[in-house]
Design a protein around this motif. Structure first.
Motif, PDB file in Angstrom:
ATOM      1  N   UNK A 142      21.338  23.197  26.177  1.00 49.74           N
ATOM      2  CA  UNK A 142      21.545  22.615  27.502  1.00 49.74           C
ATOM      3  C   UNK A 142      20.323  21.766  27.849  1.00 49.74           C
ATOM      4  N   UNK A 143      20.525  20.777  28.718  1.00 49.17           N
ATOM      5  CA  UNK A 143      19.418  19.909  29.122  1.00 49.17           C
ATOM      6  C   UNK A 143      19.580  19.488  30.568  1.00 49.17           C
ATOM      7  N   UNK A 144      18.446  19.133  31.152  1.00 45.96           N
ATOM      8  CA  UNK A 144      18.435  18.630  32.526  1.00 45.96           C
ATOM      9  C   UNK A 144      17.412  17.523  32.623  1.00 45.96           C
ATOM     10  N   UNK A 145      17.834  16.404  33.186  1.00 50.66           N
ATOM     11  CA  UNK A 145      16.919  15.314  33.500  1.00 50.66           C
ATOM     12  C   UNK A 145      16.181  15.682  34.782  1.00 50.66           C
ATOM     13  N   UNK A 146      14.860  15.604  34.747  1.00 46.43           N
ATOM     14  CA  UNK A 146      14.059  15.998  35.917  1.00 46.43           C
ATOM     15  C   UNK A 146      13.683  14.790  36.758  1.00 46.43           C
ATOM     16  N   UNK A 196      23.225  20.403  31.718  1.00 53.27           N
ATOM     17  CA  UNK A 196      24.505  20.081  31.098  1.00 53.27           C
ATOM     18  C   UNK A 196      24.439  20.457  29.626  1.00 53.27           C
ATOM     19  N   UNK A 197      25.599  20.744  29.085  1.00 53.58           N
ATOM     20  CA  UNK A 197      25.659  21.081  27.667  1.00 53.58           C
ATOM     21  C   UNK A 197      25.523  19.805  26.847  1.00 53.58           C
ATOM     22  N   UNK A 198      24.550  19.797  25.935  1.00 51.96           N
ATOM     23  CA  UNK A 198      24.348  18.637  25.066  1.00 51.96           C
ATOM     24  C   UNK A 198      24.912  18.874  23.676  1.00 51.96           C
ATOM     25  N   UNK A 199      24.872  20.122  23.234  1.00 48.95           N
ATOM     26  CA  UNK A 199      25.266  20.415  21.861  1.00 48.95           C
ATOM     27  C   UNK A 199      25.660  21.883  21.767  1.00 48.95           C
ATOM     28  N   UNK A 200      26.597  22.171  20.867  1.00 50.55           N
ATOM     29  CA  UNK A 200      27.023  23.552  20.638  1.00 50.55           C
ATOM     30  C   UNK A 200      27.336  23.696  19.149  1.00 50.55           C
ATOM     31  N   UNK A 201      26.933  24.839  18.592  1.00 48.46           N
ATOM     32  CA  UNK A 201      27.344  25.172  17.233  1.00 48.46           C
ATOM     33  C   UNK A 201      27.810  26.620  17.226  1.00 48.46           C
ATOM     34  N   UNK A 202      27.915  27.243  16.076  1.00 43.98           N
ATOM     35  CA  UNK A 202      28.417  28.615  15.989  1.00 43.98           C
ATOM     36  C   UNK A 202      27.411  29.658  16.458  1.00 43.98           C
ATOM     37  N   UNK A 203      26.174  29.250  16.739  1.00 47.10           N
ATOM     38  CA  UNK A 203      25.118  30.182  17.115  1.00 47.10           C
ATOM     39  C   UNK A 203      24.629  30.016  18.548  1.00 47.10           C
ATOM     40  N   UNK A 204      24.452  28.779  18.996  1.00 43.27           N
ATOM     41  CA  UNK A 204      23.854  28.558  20.309  1.00 43.27           C
ATOM     42  C   UNK A 204      24.418  27.319  20.984  1.00 43.27           C
ATOM     43  N   UNK A 205      24.065  27.202  22.269  1.00 45.56           N
ATOM     44  CA  UNK A 205      24.371  26.038  23.083  1.00 45.56           C
ATOM     45  C   UNK A 205      23.041  25.424  23.486  1.00 45.56           C
ATOM     46  N   UNK A 238      17.107  24.008  26.735  1.00 43.18           N
ATOM     47  CA  UNK A 238      17.037  25.402  26.293  1.00 43.18           C
ATOM     48  C   UNK A 238      18.139  25.642  25.274  1.00 43.18           C
ATOM     49  N   UNK A 239      17.804  26.404  24.229  1.00 43.11           N
ATOM     50  CA  UNK A 239      18.778  26.891  23.259  1.00 43.11           C
ATOM     51  C   UNK A 239      19.209  28.268  23.734  1.00 43.11           C
ATOM     52  N   UNK A 240      20.490  28.438  24.004  1.00 40.18           N
ATOM     53  CA  UNK A 240      20.982  29.704  24.534  1.00 40.18           C
ATOM     54  C   UNK A 240      22.045  30.256  23.585  1.00 40.18           C
TER      55      UNK A 240
END
Length: 156
Positions: free
Chosen positions: A152-156, A141-150, A123-125
């Motif tokens: 997050x991802x989850x292995x199912x 878990x947080x995979x990536x962050x920039x100035x606009x969004x984070x 999800x882009x949050x």
């Protein structure tokens, strides 16, 4: 125990989706991307066909509180070709926030995605969206962050 279930909506029940998307308080988290989203009835049939009747790498359900007999939100996921991942969405009506529905809905959504063969859900949050805590507490878990969004991802 979950008090909510995933409910496959009938076309007429998209009125609840419209009420979510067009409510400024419910959509306050979306200010960075324009706030409320118009969802006029003339768009429902085509949207319903693509997301509910013949969902190609898409999933959509309303969250129904069995005890209260009311819809409290919605959950969905879809394939994002640009990202190369499945993106999810959990949207709880502002009137029902703070009652655990988001956590329960995200749990049910992850279960449905896993049962559909999805291996990773993202999800882009927006940075100012408090729901990032919900996702992190739910095993994302947080995979990536920039100035606009984070992202997050989850292995199912």
């Amino acid at each position: 125990m979950n008090t909510i279930i995933l409910h496959k909506p009938e076309l007429r029940e998209l009125a609840f989706r419209r009420s979510l998307l067009e409510d400024p308080e419910t959509m306050a988290f979306n200010r960075a991307w324009g706030g409320t989203i118009p969802f006029p009835e003339e768009r429902w049939a085509d949207w319903y066909r693509r997301w509910v009747e013949v969902p190609d790498r898409r999933f959509y359900r309303l969250l129904l509180d069995r005890t209260a007999g009311k819809f409290v939100g919605e959950v969905s996921f879809h394939w994002d070709g640009e990202l190369g991942e499945y993106l999810c969405d959990v949207l709880i009506d502002a009137a029902f926030r703070g009652r655990g529905y988001g956590r329960q809905g995200l749990e049910l959504l992850c279960g449905a995605a896993g049962a559909s063969g999805v291996k990773t859900l993202c999800d882009n949050i927006a940075l100012d969206n408090p729901s990032v805590r919900l996702f992190l507490r739910s095993g994302f878990r947080e995979r990536y962050r920039n100035e606009t969004f984070i992202l997050v991802e989850k292995e199912l």
